[in-house]
Design a protein around this motif. Sequence first.
Motif, mmCIF file in Angstrom:
data_model
loop_
_atom_site.group_PDB
_atom_site.id
_atom_site.type_symbol
_atom_site.label_atom_id
_atom_site.label_comp_id
_atom_site.label_asym_id
_atom_site.label_seq_id
_atom_site.Cartn_x
_atom_site.Cartn_y
_atom_site.Cartn_z
ATOM 1 N N PRO A 129 0.807 -1.239 0.000
ATOM 2 C CA PRO A 129 0.000 0.000 0.000
ATOM 3 C C PRO A 129 0.836 1.283 0.000
ATOM 4 O O PRO A 129 0.341 2.343 -0.350
ATOM 5 N N TYR A 130 2.098 1.184 0.363
ATOM 6 C CA TYR A 130 2.906 2.384 0.573
ATOM 7 C C TYR A 130 3.820 2.724 -0.590
ATOM 8 O O TYR A 130 4.590 3.687 -0.513
ATOM 9 N N THR A 131 3.740 1.950 -1.681
ATOM 10 C CA THR A 131 4.597 2.207 -2.831
ATOM 11 C C THR A 131 4.028 1.548 -4.081
ATOM 12 O O THR A 131 3.225 0.614 -3.984
ATOM 13 N N GLN A 132 4.479 2.021 -5.222
ATOM 14 C CA GLN A 132 4.166 1.365 -6.489
ATOM 15 C C GLN A 132 5.296 0.416 -6.894
ATOM 16 O O GLN A 132 5.113 -0.417 -7.768
ATOM 17 N N LYS A 133 6.463 0.570 -6.248
ATOM 18 C CA LYS A 133 7.628 -0.224 -6.629
ATOM 19 C C LYS A 133 8.338 -0.777 -5.399
ATOM 20 O O LYS A 133 8.663 -0.041 -4.470
ATOM 21 N N ILE A 134 8.581 -2.079 -5.440
ATOM 22 C CA ILE A 134 9.385 -2.751 -4.421
ATOM 23 C C ILE A 134 10.512 -3.460 -5.158
ATOM 24 O O ILE A 134 10.265 -4.207 -6.102
ATOM 25 N N LEU A 135 11.738 -3.200 -4.737
ATOM 26 C CA LEU A 135 12.905 -3.837 -5.336
ATOM 27 C C LEU A 135 13.620 -4.632 -4.250
ATOM 28 O O LEU A 135 13.996 -4.071 -3.220
ATOM 29 N N ILE A 136 13.766 -5.926 -4.496
ATOM 30 C CA ILE A 136 14.368 -6.812 -3.505
ATOM 31 C C ILE A 136 15.511 -7.579 -4.148
ATOM 32 O O ILE A 136 15.338 -8.196 -5.194
ATOM 33 N N SER A 137 16.651 -7.541 -3.515
ATOM 34 C CA SER A 137 17.800 -8.333 -3.951
ATOM 35 C C SER A 137 17.941 -9.493 -2.963
ATOM 36 O O SER A 137 18.030 -9.277 -1.749
ATOM 37 N N ILE A 138 17.933 -10.703 -3.512
ATOM 38 C CA ILE A 138 17.954 -11.898 -2.665
ATOM 39 C C ILE A 138 19.142 -12.772 -3.048
ATOM 40 O O ILE A 138 19.252 -13.179 -4.208
ATOM 41 N N PRO A 139 20.012 -13.083 -2.097
ATOM 42 C CA PRO A 139 21.082 -14.026 -2.407
ATOM 43 C C PRO A 139 20.484 -15.365 -2.848
ATOM 44 O O PRO A 139 19.534 -15.853 -2.249
ATOM 45 N N ALA A 140 21.029 -15.922 -3.901
ATOM 46 C CA ALA A 140 20.502 -17.170 -4.461
ATOM 47 C C ALA A 140 21.299 -18.372 -3.963
ATOM 48 O O ALA A 140 22.221 -18.246 -3.166
ATOM 49 N N GLU A 141 20.958 -19.525 -4.495
ATOM 50 C CA GLU A 141 21.505 -20.794 -4.025
ATOM 51 C C GLU A 141 23.028 -20.882 -4.087
ATOM 52 O O GLU A 141 23.632 -21.616 -3.318
ATOM 53 N N ASN A 142 23.657 -20.133 -4.973
ATOM 54 C CA ASN A 142 25.112 -20.194 -5.099
ATOM 55 C C ASN A 142 25.847 -19.135 -4.290
ATOM 56 O O ASN A 142 27.064 -19.017 -4.387
ATOM 57 N N TYR A 143 25.132 -18.366 -3.517
ATOM 58 C CA TYR A 143 25.749 -17.331 -2.691
ATOM 59 C C TYR A 143 26.721 -18.002 -1.718
ATOM 60 O O TYR A 143 26.369 -18.984 -1.049
ATOM 61 N N PRO A 144 27.938 -17.512 -1.621
ATOM 62 C CA PRO A 144 28.968 -18.238 -0.864
ATOM 63 C C PRO A 144 28.854 -18.172 0.658
ATOM 64 O O PRO A 144 29.440 -18.992 1.356
ATOM 65 N N ASN A 145 28.104 -17.216 1.194
ATOM 66 C CA ASN A 145 28.078 -17.018 2.645
ATOM 67 C C ASN A 145 26.756 -17.422 3.274
ATOM 68 O O ASN A 145 25.705 -17.277 2.685
ATOM 69 N N ARG A 146 26.853 -17.876 4.487
ATOM 70 C CA ARG A 146 25.683 -18.062 5.352
ATOM 71 C C ARG A 146 25.931 -17.125 6.535
ATOM 72 O O ARG A 146 26.438 -17.531 7.573
ATOM 73 N N ASP A 147 25.597 -15.858 6.336
ATOM 74 C CA ASP A 147 25.944 -14.828 7.316
ATOM 75 C C ASP A 147 25.340 -15.072 8.696
ATOM 76 O O ASP A 147 26.001 -14.915 9.706
#
Length: 173
Positions: free
Chosen positions: A132-150
């Motif tokens: 409700p608070y925006t027309q645009k949501i941009l999300i960057s998500i680490p995928a399966e090959n991301y090297p870290n488990r922070d």
Amino acid sequence: MNKSWFKYYKNHRGVALSNILLHWPYLLRIIQLKPKKMLEIGCGPADHSVFLSYIKPKTNISLLDNDSQIINSLKRKLSNKIAKFHVCDITDKKDVLKQNFINNEFDLIYSQGLMEHFNKKDFKIIINNFLPYTQKILISIPAENYPNRDFGNELLRNKKQLRLVQISTDEVY
């Protein structure tokens, strides 16, 4: 979860060039969208928002995290760069409503390195809580090959799994 994000970021030394370079496509997309008012959810140390505040100094940036210690620390460090600070459980609609955001208040709501900590159900709830608070949501998500488990609870998904999490406007309430 026994860890806290505040403890995780305790020795954080500020925006690292390596972090900016790693996420340059995501940051470039934010810049290309030319938002005037933005909200970063799950901001952590807010590295990307700090970077964006230098690149786009006239942009109104707000930060939101569920950890009050993180937000209080950021207030002390960044009050001259950041418009507003919010402490909120993004999975709790009532808590999001308490922030008193107005409809379409933000040109963009964004996050990086947040949604991999949530299951499919919560992922959808979070998106629906902020639509409700925006027309645009941009999300960057680490995928399966991301090297870290922070933090250790990351759900590193592949493309097929991410497609299964798609949100349709019919599901917004």
